[in-house]
Design a protein around this motif. Structure first.
Motif, PDB file in Angstrom:
ATOM      1  N   PRO A 113       0.748  -6.898   1.967  1.00  0.00           N
ATOM      2  CA  PRO A 113       2.083  -7.710   2.048  1.00  0.00           C
ATOM      3  C   PRO A 113       2.240  -8.877   3.694  1.00  0.00           C
ATOM      4  O   PRO A 113       1.391  -8.117   4.404  1.00  0.00           O
ATOM      5  CB  PRO A 113       3.205  -6.747   2.368  1.00  0.00           C
ATOM      6  N   ALA A 114       2.485  -9.773   3.305  1.00  0.00           N
ATOM      7  CA  ALA A 114       2.480 -10.679   4.443  1.00  0.00           C
ATOM      8  C   ALA A 114       3.145  -9.852   5.808  1.00  0.00           C
ATOM      9  O   ALA A 114       2.807 -10.322   7.133  1.00  0.00           O
ATOM     10  CB  ALA A 114       3.065 -11.910   4.228  1.00  0.00           C
ATOM     11  N   LEU A 115       4.269  -9.249   5.399  1.00  0.00           N
ATOM     12  CA  LEU A 115       4.891  -8.621   6.778  1.00  0.00           C
ATOM     13  C   LEU A 115       4.019  -7.618   7.239  1.00  0.00           C
ATOM     14  O   LEU A 115       3.849  -7.746   8.669  1.00  0.00           O
ATOM     15  CB  LEU A 115       6.087  -7.739   6.182  1.00  0.00           C
ATOM     16  N   LEU A 116       3.156  -7.004   6.717  1.00  0.00           N
ATOM     17  CA  LEU A 116       2.071  -5.956   7.322  1.00  0.00           C
ATOM     18  C   LEU A 116       1.017  -6.931   8.159  1.00  0.00           C
ATOM     19  O   LEU A 116       0.691  -6.377   9.235  1.00  0.00           O
ATOM     20  CB  LEU A 116       1.197  -5.416   6.118  1.00  0.00           C
ATOM     21  N   LEU A 117       0.628  -8.131   7.672  1.00  0.00           N
ATOM     22  CA  LEU A 117      -0.184  -8.910   8.684  1.00  0.00           C
ATOM     23  C   LEU A 117       0.579  -9.370   9.919  1.00  0.00           C
ATOM     24  O   LEU A 117      -0.059  -9.427  11.040  1.00  0.00           O
ATOM     25  CB  LEU A 117      -0.531 -10.144   7.589  1.00  0.00           C
ATOM     26  N   VAL A 118       1.783  -9.716   9.630  1.00  0.00           N
ATOM     27  CA  VAL A 118       2.653  -9.942  10.713  1.00  0.00           C
ATOM     28  C   VAL A 118       2.645  -9.007  11.822  1.00  0.00           C
ATOM     29  O   VAL A 118       2.426  -9.090  12.969  1.00  0.00           O
ATOM     30  CB  VAL A 118       3.898 -10.514  10.474  1.00  0.00           C
ATOM     31  N   TYR A 119       2.975  -7.780  11.420  1.00  0.00           N
ATOM     32  CA  TYR A 119       2.615  -6.529  12.417  1.00  0.00           C
ATOM     33  C   TYR A 119       1.510  -6.302  12.919  1.00  0.00           C
ATOM     34  O   TYR A 119       1.409  -5.860  14.195  1.00  0.00           O
ATOM     35  CB  TYR A 119       3.214  -5.413  11.540  1.00  0.00           C
ATOM     36  N   ASP A 131      -3.604 -11.754  22.338  1.00  0.00           N
ATOM     37  CA  ASP A 131      -2.040 -11.945  22.330  1.00  0.00           C
ATOM     38  C   ASP A 131      -1.877 -13.233  21.959  1.00  0.00           C
ATOM     39  O   ASP A 131      -1.896 -14.090  23.133  1.00  0.00           O
ATOM     40  CB  ASP A 131      -1.543 -11.331  23.575  1.00  0.00           C
ATOM     41  N   LEU A 132      -1.630 -13.802  20.765  1.00  0.00           N
ATOM     42  CA  LEU A 132      -1.484 -15.225  20.166  1.00  0.00           C
ATOM     43  C   LEU A 132      -0.087 -15.555  20.894  1.00  0.00           C
ATOM     44  O   LEU A 132       0.785 -14.720  21.173  1.00  0.00           O
ATOM     45  CB  LEU A 132      -1.374 -15.081  18.712  1.00  0.00           C
ATOM     46  N   PRO A 133       0.109 -17.065  20.974  1.00  0.00           N
ATOM     47  CA  PRO A 133       1.457 -17.490  21.284  1.00  0.00           C
ATOM     48  C   PRO A 133       2.487 -17.283  20.269  1.00  0.00           C
ATOM     49  O   PRO A 133       1.937 -16.777  19.015  1.00  0.00           O
ATOM     50  CB  PRO A 133       1.039 -18.944  21.593  1.00  0.00           C
ATOM     51  N   LEU A 134       3.710 -17.177  20.336  1.00  0.00           N
ATOM     52  CA  LEU A 134       4.745 -16.950  19.643  1.00  0.00           C
ATOM     53  C   LEU A 134       4.499 -17.720  18.205  1.00  0.00           C
ATOM     54  O   LEU A 134       4.590 -17.162  17.103  1.00  0.00           O
ATOM     55  CB  LEU A 134       6.149 -17.170  20.188  1.00  0.00           C
ATOM     56  N   PHE A 135       4.288 -19.109  18.399  1.00  0.00           N
ATOM     57  CA  PHE A 135       4.203 -19.905  16.930  1.00  0.00           C
ATOM     58  C   PHE A 135       3.087 -19.373  16.006  1.00  0.00           C
ATOM     59  O   PHE A 135       3.268 -19.292  15.094  1.00  0.00           O
ATOM     60  CB  PHE A 135       4.042 -21.212  17.491  1.00  0.00           C
ATOM     61  N   LYS A 137       1.754 -16.294  15.935  1.00  0.00           N
ATOM     62  CA  LYS A 137       1.942 -14.953  15.547  1.00  0.00           C
ATOM     63  C   LYS A 137       2.600 -14.928  14.146  1.00  0.00           C
ATOM     64  O   LYS A 137       2.740 -13.814  13.538  1.00  0.00           O
ATOM     65  CB  LYS A 137       3.035 -14.125  16.553  1.00  0.00           C
ATOM     66  N   LEU A 138       3.419 -16.380  13.836  1.00  0.00           N
ATOM     67  CA  LEU A 138       3.829 -16.103  12.602  1.00  0.00           C
ATOM     68  C   LEU A 138       2.986 -16.951  11.749  1.00  0.00           C
ATOM     69  O   LEU A 138       2.768 -16.588  10.436  1.00  0.00           O
ATOM     70  CB  LEU A 138       5.073 -16.928  12.760  1.00  0.00           C
ATOM     71  N   VAL A 139       2.407 -17.970  12.281  1.00  0.00           N
ATOM     72  CA  VAL A 139       1.503 -18.924  11.410  1.00  0.00           C
ATOM     73  C   VAL A 139       0.324 -18.393  10.935  1.00  0.00           C
ATOM     74  O   VAL A 139      -0.132 -18.489   9.647  1.00  0.00           O
ATOM     75  CB  VAL A 139       1.217 -20.132  12.054  1.00  0.00           C
ATOM     76  N   ALA A 140      -0.456 -17.563  11.930  1.00  0.00           N
ATOM     77  CA  ALA A 140      -1.738 -16.827  11.497  1.00  0.00           C
ATOM     78  C   ALA A 140      -1.721 -15.943  10.416  1.00  0.00           C
ATOM     79  O   ALA A 140      -2.414 -16.020   9.460  1.00  0.00           O
ATOM     80  CB  ALA A 140      -2.544 -16.121  12.835  1.00  0.00           C
ATOM     81  N   PRO A 141      -0.799 -15.048  10.445  1.00  0.00           N
ATOM     82  CA  PRO A 141      -0.775 -14.155   9.236  1.00  0.00           C
ATOM     83  C   PRO A 141      -0.370 -14.854   7.841  1.00  0.00           C
ATOM     84  O   PRO A 141      -0.675 -14.742   6.787  1.00  0.00           O
ATOM     85  CB  PRO A 141       0.380 -13.412   9.710  1.00  0.00           C
ATOM     86  N   LEU A 142       0.590 -15.748   7.948  1.00  0.00           N
ATOM     87  CA  LEU A 142       1.037 -16.456   6.871  1.00  0.00           C
ATOM     88  C   LEU A 142       0.066 -17.204   6.262  1.00  0.00           C
ATOM     89  O   LEU A 142      -0.236 -17.439   5.045  1.00  0.00           O
ATOM     90  CB  LEU A 142       2.117 -17.508   7.011  1.00  0.00           C
ATOM     91  N   GLY A 210       9.295 -14.751  10.717  1.00  0.00           N
ATOM     92  CA  GLY A 210       9.474 -15.097  12.053  1.00  0.00           C
ATOM     93  C   GLY A 210      10.640 -14.481  12.576  1.00  0.00           C
ATOM     94  O   GLY A 210      10.690 -14.189  13.855  1.00  0.00           O
ATOM     95  N   PHE A 211      11.597 -13.848  11.950  1.00  0.00           N
ATOM     96  CA  PHE A 211      12.873 -12.877  12.381  1.00  0.00           C
ATOM     97  C   PHE A 211      12.046 -11.697  13.089  1.00  0.00           C
ATOM     98  O   PHE A 211      12.576 -11.324  14.353  1.00  0.00           O
ATOM     99  CB  PHE A 211      13.481 -12.359  11.156  1.00  0.00           C
ATOM    100  N   VAL A 212      10.788 -11.356  12.621  1.00  0.00           N
ATOM    101  CA  VAL A 212      10.237 -10.001  13.227  1.00  0.00           C
ATOM    102  C   VAL A 212       9.716 -10.183  14.656  1.00  0.00           C
ATOM    103  O   VAL A 212       9.599  -9.466  15.440  1.00  0.00           O
ATOM    104  CB  VAL A 212       9.138  -9.799  12.220  1.00  0.00           C
TER     105      VAL A 212
END
Length: 277
Positions: A113-119, A131-135, A137-142, A210-212
């Motif tokens: 799941p994409a959510l697991l990659l975000v975590y 430690d990736l920049p905030l942007f 942290k969402l774009v890379a796993p997606l 990105g909520f996460v």
């Protein structure tokens, strides 16, 4: 997601599909009517609770969140498409050392799941000093997740192109790489363009993850706004309507492209479709 080739449904199947669609619409309308009745009974439909959303400052804030959503979706889609093309070509490669890793990546990532990659990006990578920049942290796993989906779309498109096209290019003196780049890929991309747009709709919805990571996309902006004005139900209904309009517009574009491809001589009896995970 996976791509399947299917035959057009017959008269009975189309009739069953229509009946199921009508039944689904009636159930949905009944649920909406019930929800509206409950909202009205609890005063949630009072004009003063909706009046703030008739002001520009509210919409300016939500449109800022929508812009952040669109930016994350576009960057993720661009990276995922580039990776998907590379993976599709890798899966079709004659070299075992290229084909097997590409296939392993696609099959493995499609099950995660994409959510697991975000975590993983949010909690695991910082422990190893990344430690990736905030942007990102969402774009890379997606991008990582959707690259596998785009790979299967492009692979199905390449396989749908007649072998004679590539053979004719080779007969004209082009190399295998030139044949793929100049002859096969353009035709494949045109055939799968509706599926690419449809997959992009799913990617746009995934940006709500990105909520996460506290990235200020549309859903997170709605949460902040609801905490500020106390209008929880109204805010999330407005956010849902914005998502509905954007995704419905993209879905309509996908259907229009599908008709356009078919009208230009694309595959008619067999269509490349996306099956949700």
């Amino acid at each position: 997601m996976s791509n399947l080739l299917f035959d057009e449904p017959g008269p009975r199947a189309r009739r069953r599909i229509r009946l199921a669609t009508v039944a689904g619409v009636l159930v949905l309308l009944a649920l909406v009517a019930l929800a509206v009745r409950q909202f009205a009974a609890n005063g949630q439909l009072a004009a003063e609770r909706w009046q703030p959303y008739a002001t520009w400052p509210m919409w300016r804030y939500l449109l800022g969140g929508l812009w952040s959503t669109a930016l994350a979706a576009v960057v993720s889609a661009a990276i995922a498409m580039a990776g998907g093309i590379a993976l599709a070509l890798g899966r079709l490669s004659r070299r075992r050392a290229v084909r097997l890793p590409a296939a392993a990546y696609v099959e493995a990532v499609r099950t995660i799941p994409a959510l697991l990659l975000v975590y993983l990006v949010l909690f695991a990578l910082p422990r190893y000093g990344l430690d990736l920049p905030l942007f990102w942290k969402l774009v890379a796993p997606l991008a990582v997740s959707n690259a596998a989906a785009f790979a299967e779309i492009f692979r199905a498109g390449i396989m749908s192109v007649e072998r004679g096209q590539g053979e004719a290019a080779l007969a004209l003196g082009l190399t295998h790489g030139q044949s793929m780049r100049l002859v096969v890929l353009p035709q494949a991309a045109r055939r799968v363009l509706p599926s690419i747009v449809s997959q992009s709709v799913g990617l746009l919805k995934d940006t709500s993850l990105g909520f996460v990571v506290s990235y200020a996309e549309l859903l997170y902006s709605g949460k902040v706004l609801a905490n500020y004005n106390g209008l929880l139900i109204q805010t999330y209904i407005v956010v849902a309507l914005v998502y509905l309009v954007v995704n419905a517009s993209l879905s309509a574009l996908a259907r229009s492209l599908d008709r356009s491809v078919a009208g230009r001589g694309g595959p008619r009896r067999r269509k490349i479709i996306r099956v949700p995970r």
